[in-house]
Write a protein that holds these residues in place. Structure first.
Motif, PDB file in Angstrom:
ATOM      1  N   VAL A 222      71.268   4.404  49.177  1.00  0.00           N
ATOM      2  CA  VAL A 222      71.076   4.691  50.601  1.00  0.00           C
ATOM      3  C   VAL A 222      70.007   3.772  51.188  1.00  0.00           C
ATOM      4  O   VAL A 222      70.224   3.123  52.226  1.00  0.00           O
ATOM      5  N   PHE A 223      68.852   3.685  50.534  1.00  0.00           N
ATOM      6  CA  PHE A 223      67.731   2.917  51.093  1.00  0.00           C
ATOM      7  C   PHE A 223      67.497   1.583  50.397  1.00  0.00           C
ATOM      8  O   PHE A 223      66.613   0.831  50.803  1.00  0.00           O
ATOM      9  N   GLN A 224      68.258   1.302  49.358  1.00  0.00           N
ATOM     10  CA  GLN A 224      68.240  -0.017  48.700  1.00  0.00           C
ATOM     11  C   GLN A 224      66.812  -0.467  48.377  1.00  0.00           C
ATOM     12  O   GLN A 224      66.378  -1.564  48.742  1.00  0.00           O
ATOM     13  N   GLY A 225      66.108   0.424  47.678  1.00  0.00           N
ATOM     14  CA  GLY A 225      64.734   0.151  47.320  1.00  0.00           C
ATOM     15  C   GLY A 225      64.526  -1.166  46.584  1.00  0.00           C
ATOM     16  O   GLY A 225      63.638  -1.953  46.959  1.00  0.00           O
ATOM     17  N   PRO A 226      65.311  -1.462  45.537  1.00  0.00           N
ATOM     18  CA  PRO A 226      65.085  -2.730  44.813  1.00  0.00           C
ATOM     19  C   PRO A 226      65.198  -3.958  45.703  1.00  0.00           C
ATOM     20  O   PRO A 226      64.446  -4.934  45.517  1.00  0.00           O
ATOM     21  N   ALA A 227      66.090  -3.936  46.678  1.00  0.00           N
ATOM     22  CA  ALA A 227      66.209  -5.079  47.592  1.00  0.00           C
ATOM     23  C   ALA A 227      64.958  -5.205  48.457  1.00  0.00           C
ATOM     24  O   ALA A 227      64.492  -6.325  48.746  1.00  0.00           O
ATOM     25  N   LEU A 228      64.401  -4.077  48.877  1.00  0.00           N
ATOM     26  CA  LEU A 228      63.153  -4.110  49.648  1.00  0.00           C
ATOM     27  C   LEU A 228      62.024  -4.671  48.802  1.00  0.00           C
ATOM     28  O   LEU A 228      61.277  -5.548  49.243  1.00  0.00           O
TER      29      LEU A 228
ATOM     30  N   LEU B  99      79.357  11.271  61.065  1.00  0.00           N
ATOM     31  CA  LEU B  99      78.402  12.254  61.575  1.00  0.00           C
ATOM     32  C   LEU B  99      77.510  11.745  62.695  1.00  0.00           C
ATOM     33  O   LEU B  99      76.597  12.439  63.135  1.00  0.00           O
ATOM     34  N   CYS B 100      77.765  10.546  63.201  1.00  0.00           N
ATOM     35  CA  CYS B 100      76.868  10.014  64.220  1.00  0.00           C
ATOM     36  C   CYS B 100      77.022  10.717  65.565  1.00  0.00           C
ATOM     37  O   CYS B 100      76.053  10.783  66.329  1.00  0.00           O
TER      38      CYS B 100
ATOM     39  N   MET C 215      69.218  11.439  58.114  1.00  0.00           N
ATOM     40  CA  MET C 215      69.323  11.216  56.662  1.00  0.00           C
ATOM     41  C   MET C 215      70.727  11.512  56.158  1.00  0.00           C
ATOM     42  O   MET C 215      71.298  10.750  55.365  1.00  0.00           O
ATOM     43  N   TRP C 216      71.321  12.607  56.624  1.00  0.00           N
ATOM     44  CA  TRP C 216      72.654  12.974  56.160  1.00  0.00           C
ATOM     45  C   TRP C 216      73.710  11.997  56.670  1.00  0.00           C
ATOM     46  O   TRP C 216      74.698  11.714  55.974  1.00  0.00           O
ATOM     47  N   SER C 217      73.502  11.453  57.854  1.00  0.00           N
ATOM     48  CA  SER C 217      74.448  10.451  58.347  1.00  0.00           C
ATOM     49  C   SER C 217      74.395   9.203  57.479  1.00  0.00           C
ATOM     50  O   SER C 217      75.439   8.613  57.142  1.00  0.00           O
ATOM     51  N   ARG C 218      73.182   8.797  57.084  1.00  0.00           N
ATOM     52  CA  ARG C 218      73.057   7.636  56.208  1.00  0.00           C
ATOM     53  C   ARG C 218      73.651   7.915  54.833  1.00  0.00           C
ATOM     54  O   ARG C 218      74.342   7.056  54.251  1.00  0.00           O
TER      55      ARG C 218
ATOM     56  N   ALA D  74      78.190   7.447  50.910  1.00  0.00           N
ATOM     57  CA  ALA D  74      79.141   8.172  50.063  1.00  0.00           C
ATOM     58  C   ALA D  74      80.579   7.824  50.413  1.00  0.00           C
ATOM     59  O   ALA D  74      81.427   7.685  49.521  1.00  0.00           O
ATOM     60  N   ARG D  75      80.879   7.685  51.681  1.00  0.00           N
ATOM     61  CA  ARG D  75      82.250   7.356  52.090  1.00  0.00           C
ATOM     62  C   ARG D  75      82.646   5.972  51.589  1.00  0.00           C
ATOM     63  O   ARG D  75      83.784   5.760  51.166  1.00  0.00           O
ATOM     64  N   GLU D  76      81.712   5.030  51.614  1.00  0.00           N
ATOM     65  CA  GLU D  76      82.004   3.676  51.138  1.00  0.00           C
ATOM     66  C   GLU D  76      82.297   3.643  49.639  1.00  0.00           C
ATOM     67  O   GLU D  76      83.078   2.813  49.175  1.00  0.00           O
ATOM     68  N   ARG D  77      81.681   4.564  48.874  1.00  0.00           N
ATOM     69  CA  ARG D  77      81.721   4.467  47.421  1.00  0.00           C
ATOM     70  C   ARG D  77      82.483   5.588  46.741  1.00  0.00           C
ATOM     71  O   ARG D  77      82.488   5.663  45.507  1.00  0.00           O
ATOM     72  N   ARG D  78      83.134   6.455  47.492  1.00  0.00           N
ATOM     73  CA  ARG D  78      83.675   7.657  46.883  1.00  0.00           C
ATOM     74  C   ARG D  78      84.765   7.410  45.860  1.00  0.00           C
ATOM     75  O   ARG D  78      85.005   8.246  44.994  1.00  0.00           O
ATOM     76  N   GLU D  79      85.423   6.255  45.913  1.00  0.00           N
ATOM     77  CA  GLU D  79      86.438   5.953  44.908  1.00  0.00           C
ATOM     78  C   GLU D  79      85.821   5.660  43.548  1.00  0.00           C
ATOM     79  O   GLU D  79      86.473   5.804  42.514  1.00  0.00           O
ATOM     80  N   GLN D  80      84.554   5.259  43.533  1.00  0.00           N
ATOM     81  CA  GLN D  80      83.899   4.890  42.283  1.00  0.00           C
ATOM     82  C   GLN D  80      83.512   6.108  41.447  1.00  0.00           C
ATOM     83  O   GLN D  80      83.553   6.069  40.218  1.00  0.00           O
TER      84      GLN D  80
END
Length: 589
Positions: A18-24, A482-483, A530-533, A538-544
C-alpha cells in the motif's frame, strides 16, 4: 489461555504494497544504506517471535501479580527481568534510534508496526520500552553533545531506562502551574526538587539506572508555561567515564494501584535536591518535552490498535469454535448440535467492526510513520515541511481515535464471548482494562480533540487540513474503489470545519463543544482514505492471492457501508453548537 500471533501478512501488505516503504527508503539517503524490504521483513519476523513467544506469555501472570513496592524499591512481576534482558540484547529499545549513539536507525514506518506487536502482546511490558525510546528522542533532539554521549548509548541498549516526569498532584494538563524547582549550581548542574505523580517506570528492577526527564522552574522563571525548563536527572549519578556512582536524591514514594496495566510501575517520584542537567534552553523545556510527548502520543495510540488486534484474534477464534443455536437460514453444521456463533449476524457485525477499525488503524499508523520518515530524512526542505505539517495535524487524531476505537473493539471482543468475556481465563476482560488508560494518559483524548480543532484547524485557518484533503483528492483522480463515499465524507468534514471556524469568531465555547465529535469525524474520514488505498491495492492484486485480497475488499466494503455513515450523526451533533451544553446551570449538575 489467549494467544497472540503477529499479523505479519497484513503488516507486510500495508508496509510494502500500500505505502511502498522500501521504495521510499531507497530514495532517502539516510535510510537507503541501512534498510530494504528484506531487512524489514526479517525484523518483523524476529519481532513476531519475541513478542509472541517471550513477552505475550507474561501478560496474564504479570497482570495477576502486578508490581511490588517495599522499602522504596519497585520489583517487577516474575519473568520480566529475564524477558527484558533478552529484549534488550536484541536491540529493540533503539530500533529507530540514532546510529551515532548505538541505535539501529530503522524507519518509523517499521517501528510503528513493531510497537503494535509489543502492545498486543503485553501492554505493561511495552511501556518500559516506549518511555525509554521517547526519552532518547528528546535527549537526541535537545541535549548537549556531552549529555548525548553519556546517556544515549546505555539508553538505546536497554542497559538504562528513561521516564517522563511532568504531572504533579495539583497540575496535570495545566503544566504552567507546576511547583518543581531547579536551583543552579556553580559547576553548571542544578538541584531539582519537587514531587511528580503517575510516572511510568519511575522505579523498577529491570535496569541498573533510570534517566528521568523532569519539568521544573528556575528561580527567575516567568510565570506559566513560558517558565518551564527541562532537566535530565539520573537515578544514579554517572561519572565522566560512564561508570555509575552513588544514588541521586531521587526516590519512589509509592506506586499506584490501578484498573489495568498492573505490571507497569506507576510511581510517585520525589526529587529532593537531586542533581540534574539542563536539556535545551532555559524556560524552553515544554517545547523540548513535546518532542517526547508527541512520540508517546503516537505510541499510546498504537496501544489501542495492539489491544484491539489481540482482542480480535481471541474473538475470531472463539466465534469459529463456540456452538450456540442455528443459523437463521437453517443448520450449517448439521453434524453438530448447533452452529458456530460466527454464523449469526450480530457476531459478524462485531467481528467485522473490530477488523475494519483495527486494520484501518494499522494503515493509518503506518501512514503517519511514513510522514515522520519524510519529515526527518527527505532532502528537499519543502517535502520535509509538508510532511511535518501533516504529522502535526494527524498526531492528535492518531492518539485519540486509535484509543477510542481500541476500547470499542476490545469491548466488542469481550461481547463476542458473552459471559466468558467477563471471566479472567479468556483474557478479554484484561484487554478492556489495559486499553482503557490509553484514552487518559499522554494527554486525555478530550485534550487531543481541542488540539486538533483549536490549534490545527481553526488557528491554522484550515491550511493543514487542506493539505491532507488535497492529497486525498489527488489519489481519487483515477477513481479507485470506494472514492465516491470517501469524497462525500471529505466534503462533509471540510464543510463542518468551515462552519466551526465561523462559529468560533463569536462563540468562545464553539471549539470545545465541537472538538470530540470533530476528531471522530476526522478519524472516520482518514480511515476511509486508508481503506480506499488498501482496496485499490487489493483489487489490482487479487488474482495473486485471492483469499487474502478478497477478504481485504470485503472488509473495506463493510467499513464504508456500515461504519463510515457514523459521520452523519457526528456532523449533526457538531452543528447543534455549544448552546445545549450551557443551558443547565452548574449548580444543577
Amino acid at each position: 489461555m489467549p494467544e497472540f500471533n503477529a499479523p505479519l501478512r497484513d503488516m507486510r501488505f500495508v508496509l510494502h504494497e500500500v505505502f511502498q516503504g522500501p521504495a521510499l527508503w531507497a530514495r532517502l539517503p539516510a535510510l537507503a544504506a541501512s534498510v530494504d524490504g528484506d531487512t524489514a521483513d526479517a525484523i518483523l519476523e524476529e519481532a513476531a517471535k519475541i513478542t509472541g513467544q517471550l513477552i505475550a506469555p507474561l501478560n496474564r501472570s504479570g497482570d495477576e501479580e502486578g508490581v511490588h513496592f517495599a522499602q522504596g524499591r519497585v520489583t517487577t512481576a516474575q519473568g520480566f527481568v529475564q524477558a527484558w534482558q533478552t529484549y534488550r540484547e536484541g536491540g529493540w529499545v533503539g530500533l529507530a534510534g540514532n546510529p551515532e549513539y548505538g541505535g539501529l536507525g530503522m524507519p518509523k514506518m517499521l517501528a510503528v508496526q513493531f510497537e503494535e506487536m509489543l502492545y498486543a502482546a503485553n501492554c505493561s511490558f511495552s511501556l518500559y520500552s516506549a518511555l525509554s525510546a521517547g526519552c532518547c528522542l528528546a535527549i537526541d533532539a535537545h541535549a548537549s553533545d556531552a549529555l548525548k554521549a553519556t546517556y544515549l548509548p546505555a539508553l538505546y541498549s536497554g542497559q538504562w531506562a528513561g521516564t517522563m516526569c511532568l504531572t504533579e498532584p495539583h497540575a496535570g494538563t495545566d503544566l504552567g502551574i507546576i511547583r518543581s524547582k531547579a536551583e543552579p549550581q556553580a559547576d553548571g548542574s542544578y538541584r531539582v526538587s519537587g514531587t511528580k505523580i503517575f510516572i511510568t517506570g519511575g522505579d523498577q528492577n529491570l535496569t541498573e539506572n533510570i534517566v528521568h526527564l523532569v519539568l521544573a522552574k528556575l528561580p527567575d522563571a516567568p510565570a506559566g508555561a513560558k517558565g518551564i525548563s527541562l532537566f535530565l536527572v539520573p537515578k544514579r549519578l554517572v561519572g565522566e567515564d560512564g561508570s555509575l556512582g552513588e544514588t541521586n536524591a531521587v526516590s519512589c514514594g509509592s506506586i499506584e494501584h490501578k484498573m489495568g496495566i498492573k505490571a507497569s510501575a506507576t510511581c510517585v517520584m520525589n526529587f529532593d535536591g537531586a542533581v540534574g542537567y539542563l536539556v535545551g534552553e532555559p524556560n524552553r523545556g515544554l517545547a523540548a518535552m513535546f518532542t517526547m510527548m508527541n512520540y508517546e502520543r503516537l505510541s499510546i495510540g498504537i496501544q489501542g490498535i495492539g489491544c484491539a488486534e489481540a482482542s480480535y484474534q481471541n474473538a475470531a477464534r472463539y466465534a469459529r469454535d463456540r456452538l450456540q443455536s442455528r443459523a437463521a437460514t437453517g443448520p450449517l453444521a448439521s453434524d453438530k448440535v448447533a452452529d458456530p456463533i460466527i454464523v449469526h449476524a450480530d457476531v459478524r457485525r462485531m467481528l467485522l467492526s473490530m477488523r475494519a477499525l483495527t486494520e484501518g488503524g494499522r494503515a493509518f499508523a503506518t501512514y503517519v510513520g511514513l510522514q515522520l520518515d519524510i519529515a526527518k530524512y527527505a532532502e528537499q526542505p519543502e517535502e520535509r515541511e509538508a510532511a511535518q505539517r501533516l504529522v502535526a495535524l494527524l498526531t492528535p487524531v492518531a492518539k485519540a481515535f486509535f484509543t477510542d476505537m481500541g476500547l470499542e473493539s476490545c469491548v466488542l471482543g469481550q461481547q463476542v464471548f458473552g459471559g466468558h468475556g467477563y471471566i479472567r481465563e479468556w483474557g478479554q476482560e484484561q484487554l478492556v482494562r489495559d486499553v482503557r488508560i490509553a484514552q487518559i494518559y499522554e494527554g486525555t483524548n478530550g485534550i487531543q480533540a481541542l488540539d486538533l480543532l483549536g490549534r490545527k484547524v481553526v488557528a491554522d485557518g484550515g491550511q493543514s487540513l487542506a493539505l491532507f484533503a488535497n492529497e486525498i483528492r489527488s489519489f481519487c483522480e483515477t477513481r479507485p474503489p470506494l472514492c465516491e463515499p470517501l469524497l462525500h465524507a471529505l466534503a462533509q468534514l471540510e464543510s463542518v470545519s468551515q462552519w466551526v471556524r465561523e462559529q468560533a469568531t463569536g462563540d468562545a465555547n464553539a471549539v470545545g463543544a465541537a472538538s470530540v465529535e470533530y476528531l471522530h469525524l476526522f478519524g472516520y474520514v482518514a480511515y476511509a482514505y486508508m481503506w480506499s488505498r488498501m482496496a485499490a491495492t487489493a483489487r489490482e492484486r487479487r488474482e495473486q492471492e485471492p483469499a487474502f485480497y478478497e477478504a481485504k475488499l470485503a472488509t473495506a466494503t463493510f467499513y464504508v457501508e456500515r461504519l463510515l455513515p457514523r459521520v452523519l450523526s457526528l456532523q449533526a451533533s457538531i452543528r447543534a453548537g455549544s448552546a445545549p451544553l450551557y443551558q443547565l446551570p452548574a449548580e444543577l449538575f
